[in-house]
Design a protein around this motif. Structure first.
Motif, PDB file in Angstrom:
ATOM      1  N   LEU A   1      -7.951 -13.691 -26.955  1.00  0.00           N
ATOM      2  CA  LEU A   1      -8.789 -14.341 -25.955  1.00  0.00           C
ATOM      3  C   LEU A   1      -8.633 -13.611 -24.622  1.00  0.00           C
ATOM      4  O   LEU A   1      -7.502 -13.317 -24.205  1.00  0.00           O
ATOM      5  N   PRO A   2      -9.723 -13.304 -23.933  1.00  0.00           N
ATOM      6  CA  PRO A   2      -9.608 -12.624 -22.636  1.00  0.00           C
ATOM      7  C   PRO A   2      -8.966 -13.522 -21.583  1.00  0.00           C
ATOM      8  O   PRO A   2      -9.235 -14.724 -21.521  1.00  0.00           O
ATOM      9  N   ASP A   3      -8.092 -12.923 -20.772  1.00  0.00           N
ATOM     10  CA  ASP A   3      -7.464 -13.630 -19.634  1.00  0.00           C
ATOM     11  C   ASP A   3      -6.670 -14.861 -20.068  1.00  0.00           C
ATOM     12  O   ASP A   3      -6.545 -15.827 -19.304  1.00  0.00           O
ATOM     13  N   ALA A   4      -6.138 -14.856 -21.278  1.00  0.00           N
ATOM     14  CA  ALA A   4      -5.321 -15.966 -21.763  1.00  0.00           C
ATOM     15  C   ALA A   4      -3.975 -15.426 -22.216  1.00  0.00           C
ATOM     16  O   ALA A   4      -3.894 -14.312 -22.743  1.00  0.00           O
ATOM     17  N   PRO A   5      -2.900 -16.182 -22.012  1.00  0.00           N
ATOM     18  CA  PRO A   5      -1.576 -15.718 -22.441  1.00  0.00           C
ATOM     19  C   PRO A   5      -1.509 -15.535 -23.955  1.00  0.00           C
ATOM     20  O   PRO A   5      -2.232 -16.195 -24.711  1.00  0.00           O
ATOM     21  N   LEU A   6      -0.633 -14.644 -24.375  1.00  0.00           N
ATOM     22  CA  LEU A   6      -0.381 -14.413 -25.798  1.00  0.00           C
ATOM     23  C   LEU A   6       1.045 -14.814 -26.118  1.00  0.00           C
ATOM     24  O   LEU A   6       1.992 -14.422 -25.417  1.00  0.00           O
TER      25      LEU A   6
ATOM     26  N   LEU B   1     -13.544 -21.241 -23.856  1.00  0.00           N
ATOM     27  CA  LEU B   1     -12.915 -21.679 -22.615  1.00  0.00           C
ATOM     28  C   LEU B   1     -11.976 -22.857 -22.830  1.00  0.00           C
ATOM     29  O   LEU B   1     -11.132 -23.152 -21.998  1.00  0.00           O
ATOM     30  N   GLY B   2     -12.128 -23.553 -23.955  1.00  0.00           N
ATOM     31  CA  GLY B   2     -11.253 -24.672 -24.242  1.00  0.00           C
ATOM     32  C   GLY B   2      -9.895 -24.255 -24.776  1.00  0.00           C
ATOM     33  O   GLY B   2      -9.039 -25.104 -24.991  1.00  0.00           O
ATOM     34  N   ARG B   3      -9.665 -22.968 -25.012  1.00  0.00           N
ATOM     35  CA  ARG B   3      -8.405 -22.489 -25.564  1.00  0.00           C
ATOM     36  C   ARG B   3      -7.500 -22.027 -24.437  1.00  0.00           C
ATOM     37  O   ARG B   3      -7.908 -21.235 -23.589  1.00  0.00           O
ATOM     38  N   VAL B   4      -6.260 -22.501 -24.423  1.00  0.00           N
ATOM     39  CA  VAL B   4      -5.365 -22.196 -23.308  1.00  0.00           C
ATOM     40  C   VAL B   4      -4.513 -20.957 -23.560  1.00  0.00           C
ATOM     41  O   VAL B   4      -3.909 -20.418 -22.638  1.00  0.00           O
ATOM     42  N   LEU B   5      -4.444 -20.504 -24.819  1.00  0.00           N
ATOM     43  CA  LEU B   5      -3.645 -19.318 -25.134  1.00  0.00           C
ATOM     44  C   LEU B   5      -4.020 -18.815 -26.519  1.00  0.00           C
ATOM     45  O   LEU B   5      -4.752 -19.465 -27.266  1.00  0.00           O
ATOM     46  N   THR B   6      -3.494 -17.641 -26.846  1.00  0.00           N
ATOM     47  CA  THR B   6      -3.607 -17.099 -28.196  1.00  0.00           C
ATOM     48  C   THR B   6      -2.224 -17.134 -28.830  1.00  0.00           C
ATOM     49  O   THR B   6      -1.249 -16.673 -28.229  1.00  0.00           O
ATOM     50  N   LEU B   7      -2.138 -17.688 -30.014  1.00  0.00           N
ATOM     51  CA  LEU B   7      -0.881 -17.720 -30.759  1.00  0.00           C
ATOM     52  C   LEU B   7      -1.022 -16.796 -31.955  1.00  0.00           C
ATOM     53  O   LEU B   7      -1.824 -17.042 -32.857  1.00  0.00           O
ATOM     54  N   ALA B   8      -0.259 -15.711 -31.949  1.00  0.00           N
ATOM     55  CA  ALA B   8      -0.276 -14.758 -33.058  1.00  0.00           C
ATOM     56  C   ALA B   8       0.974 -14.975 -33.900  1.00  0.00           C
ATOM     57  O   ALA B   8       2.092 -14.835 -33.401  1.00  0.00           O
ATOM     58  N   LEU B   9       0.790 -15.341 -35.144  1.00  0.00           N
ATOM     59  CA  LEU B   9       1.937 -15.492 -36.039  1.00  0.00           C
ATOM     60  C   LEU B   9       1.873 -14.419 -37.109  1.00  0.00           C
ATOM     61  O   LEU B   9       0.826 -14.144 -37.675  1.00  0.00           O
TER      62      LEU B   9
ATOM     63  N   ALA C   1       1.358 -24.483 -36.790  1.00  0.00           N
ATOM     64  CA  ALA C   1       0.572 -24.047 -35.638  1.00  0.00           C
ATOM     65  C   ALA C   1      -0.574 -25.019 -35.364  1.00  0.00           C
ATOM     66  O   ALA C   1      -0.880 -25.331 -34.206  1.00  0.00           O
ATOM     67  N   ASN C   2      -1.209 -25.510 -36.422  1.00  0.00           N
ATOM     68  CA  ASN C   2      -2.274 -26.511 -36.251  1.00  0.00           C
ATOM     69  C   ASN C   2      -1.738 -27.776 -35.593  1.00  0.00           C
ATOM     70  O   ASN C   2      -2.389 -28.375 -34.729  1.00  0.00           O
ATOM     71  N   HIS C   3      -0.539 -28.178 -36.002  1.00  0.00           N
ATOM     72  CA  HIS C   3       0.086 -29.361 -35.400  1.00  0.00           C
ATOM     73  C   HIS C   3       0.295 -29.146 -33.901  1.00  0.00           C
ATOM     74  O   HIS C   3      -0.023 -30.022 -33.084  1.00  0.00           O
ATOM     75  N   ALA C   4       0.819 -27.986 -33.548  1.00  0.00           N
ATOM     76  CA  ALA C   4       1.066 -27.683 -32.131  1.00  0.00           C
ATOM     77  C   ALA C   4      -0.228 -27.579 -31.346  1.00  0.00           C
ATOM     78  O   ALA C   4      -0.267 -27.871 -30.144  1.00  0.00           O
ATOM     79  N   SER C   5      -1.315 -27.176 -32.011  1.00  0.00           N
ATOM     80  CA  SER C   5      -2.586 -26.977 -31.309  1.00  0.00           C
ATOM     81  C   SER C   5      -3.183 -28.281 -30.794  1.00  0.00           C
ATOM     82  O   SER C   5      -4.027 -28.268 -29.895  1.00  0.00           O
ATOM     83  N   HIS C   6      -2.779 -29.422 -31.331  1.00  0.00           N
ATOM     84  CA  HIS C   6      -3.287 -30.700 -30.819  1.00  0.00           C
ATOM     85  C   HIS C   6      -2.792 -30.939 -29.395  1.00  0.00           C
ATOM     86  O   HIS C   6      -3.432 -31.654 -28.621  1.00  0.00           O
ATOM     87  N   GLU C   7      -1.653 -30.360 -29.058  1.00  0.00           N
ATOM     88  CA  GLU C   7      -1.145 -30.450 -27.690  1.00  0.00           C
ATOM     89  C   GLU C   7      -1.572 -29.246 -26.863  1.00  0.00           C
ATOM     90  O   GLU C   7      -1.761 -29.356 -25.650  1.00  0.00           O
ATOM     91  N   HIS C   8      -1.733 -28.113 -27.516  1.00  0.00           N
ATOM     92  CA  HIS C   8      -2.089 -26.865 -26.824  1.00  0.00           C
ATOM     93  C   HIS C   8      -3.255 -26.207 -27.572  1.00  0.00           C
ATOM     94  O   HIS C   8      -3.036 -25.357 -28.445  1.00  0.00           O
ATOM     95  N   PRO C   9      -4.499 -26.589 -27.285  1.00  0.00           N
ATOM     96  CA  PRO C   9      -5.636 -25.955 -27.968  1.00  0.00           C
ATOM     97  C   PRO C   9      -5.580 -24.441 -27.798  1.00  0.00           C
ATOM     98  O   PRO C   9      -5.450 -23.936 -26.681  1.00  0.00           O
ATOM     99  N   CYS C  10      -5.650 -23.727 -28.883  1.00  0.00           N
ATOM    100  CA  CYS C  10      -5.453 -22.272 -28.817  1.00  0.00           C
ATOM    101  C   CYS C  10      -6.219 -21.587 -29.932  1.00  0.00           C
ATOM    102  O   CYS C  10      -6.749 -22.232 -30.837  1.00  0.00           O
ATOM    103  N   ARG C  11      -6.271 -20.281 -29.843  1.00  0.00           N
ATOM    104  CA  ARG C  11      -6.753 -19.473 -30.960  1.00  0.00           C
ATOM    105  C   ARG C  11      -5.536 -19.009 -31.741  1.00  0.00           C
ATOM    106  O   ARG C  11      -4.636 -18.375 -31.182  1.00  0.00           O
ATOM    107  N   ILE C  12      -5.498 -19.342 -33.012  1.00  0.00           N
ATOM    108  CA  ILE C  12      -4.389 -18.940 -33.865  1.00  0.00           C
ATOM    109  C   ILE C  12      -4.825 -17.729 -34.682  1.00  0.00           C
ATOM    110  O   ILE C  12      -5.828 -17.775 -35.389  1.00  0.00           O
ATOM    111  N   ILE C  13      -4.063 -16.656 -34.545  1.00  0.00           N
ATOM    112  CA  ILE C  13      -4.307 -15.453 -35.352  1.00  0.00           C
ATOM    113  C   ILE C  13      -3.118 -15.302 -36.288  1.00  0.00           C
ATOM    114  O   ILE C  13      -2.003 -14.987 -35.851  1.00  0.00           O
TER     115      ILE C  13
END
Length: 318
Positions: free
Chosen positions: A113-118, A29-37, A51-63
């Motif tokens: 992530l369910p119900d999260a932007p990609l 629930l702490g992830r605001v989006l999924t980032l697929a690279l 992507a890790n750098h950006a995740s400090h501002e936007h906690p996300c799941r990185i795939i």
């Protein structure tokens, strides 16, 4: 913490993530989006670091889908990174081999992530039409980087031909500080029309091309795009007005000099932005970047029609 899962499946990776969450308390629930690279092995670690750098501002799941050799049988090797090895996100590294390299969407979808932007990101070479790529078709935003391609100018042309709302490019994001400084300079009196513009940047620098297109479309005056050999970044912009020119010149990577008529030259911070900083900016919005689309589809062509392109050799100062 890094966990290797050789010869696995997306389903097994998902189960291992649930197990880690239950044991270590990380919550989806702490992830605001999924980032697929999607990238190759050569660009993988630098892209994951950005992507890790950006995740400090936007906690996300990185795939991170890393395409290996297409020879041999289909195989998926996975790696899960959490904690200090994943910034403020959880990183899933998926290395595909054999026929699986042609179908990255098949390993991405089970881990969204369910119900999260990609958001889809191609750090280097990208599909000709990102919105028609199977992963891109699922994404709200599609991020490319023309500057990281083998032929940046040609890549920018491809972006225009394949543009769909929701596309953006880090070559455009790198211009944010330049655009803000130019707008601030023109806000100062005297408020005169700009009669001509000169944009100087590396010969294969797509950001300089986009800036020339933006200024041509915004100011409706002839814009000369000067391609400088010996450098790779943005060098300077000159705006000619009846009272005298406004000139922004960046002699090094961090500080620019702003020159205006009847005023002392001023030094302003204008650092070259990293991929992580640009990526973080793009993740702040999930709606289409309409200005980028207009510049890509109309500004570049307007600059070619009403302005001109020249070449010069500049001694590199960096």
């Amino acid at each position: 913490m890094i966990i290797d899962l050789p010869k696995t499946t997306s389903s097994d990776v998902g189960k291992r993530l649930i197990d880690l969450r239950e044991k270590h308390g990380a919550v989806t629930l702490g992830r605001v989006l999924t980032l697929a690279l999607i990238t190759d092995e050569d660009n993988a670690e630098s892209a994951i670091a950005s992507a890790n750098h950006a995740s400090h501002e936007h906690p996300c799941r990185i795939i991170a889908v890393i395409k290996g050799t297409s020879r041999g049988s289909a195989r998926l090797d996975a790696q899960i990174r959490v904690g200090g090895d994943a910034g403020a996100s959880e990183v899933i590294v998926l290395r595909t081999f054999g026929p699986l390299t042609a179908h990255p969407v098949s390993v991405v979808v089970p881990l969204l992530l369910p119900d999260a932007p990609l958001v889809a990101w191609w750090p280097a070479e990208a599909p000709e039409v990102p919105a028609e790529d199977p992963v891109g078709a699922l994404a709200q935003r599609r991020i490319t980087d023309a500057a990281a391609c083998k032929r940046p100018s040609a890549a920018l042309t491809d972006r225009a031909h394949g543009y769909r709302p929701g596309d953006t490019d880090l070559a455009w994001t790198r211009l944010t500080l330049w655009r803000a400084l130019l707008a601030a300079a023109l806000d100062q009196p005297p408020h005169e029309d700009v009669t001509s513009v000169r944009v100087v940047g590396g010969s294969e620098n797509p950001s300089a091309d986009l800036l020339a297109g933006w200024l041509s479309m915004t100011l409706r005056c002839p814009v000369t795009r000067t391609k400088a050999t010996g450098v790779d970044g943005m060098l300077s912009v000159r705006l000619d007005r009846p009272s005298g020119p406004i000139v922004i010149e960046r002699p090094d990577e961090d500080v620019a000099v702003l020159s205006t008529p009847d005023r002392v030259d001023r030094k302003v911070a204008l650092p070259r932005r990293s991929a992580g900083e640009c990526l973080a900016e793009e993740l702040r919005r999930l709606d289409p970047d309409e200005v980028y689309g207009d510049v890509l589809l109309h500004g570049l062509e307007l600059q070619r029609e009403t302005g001109k392109t020249t070449r010069t050799k500049v001694k590199a100062k960096r």
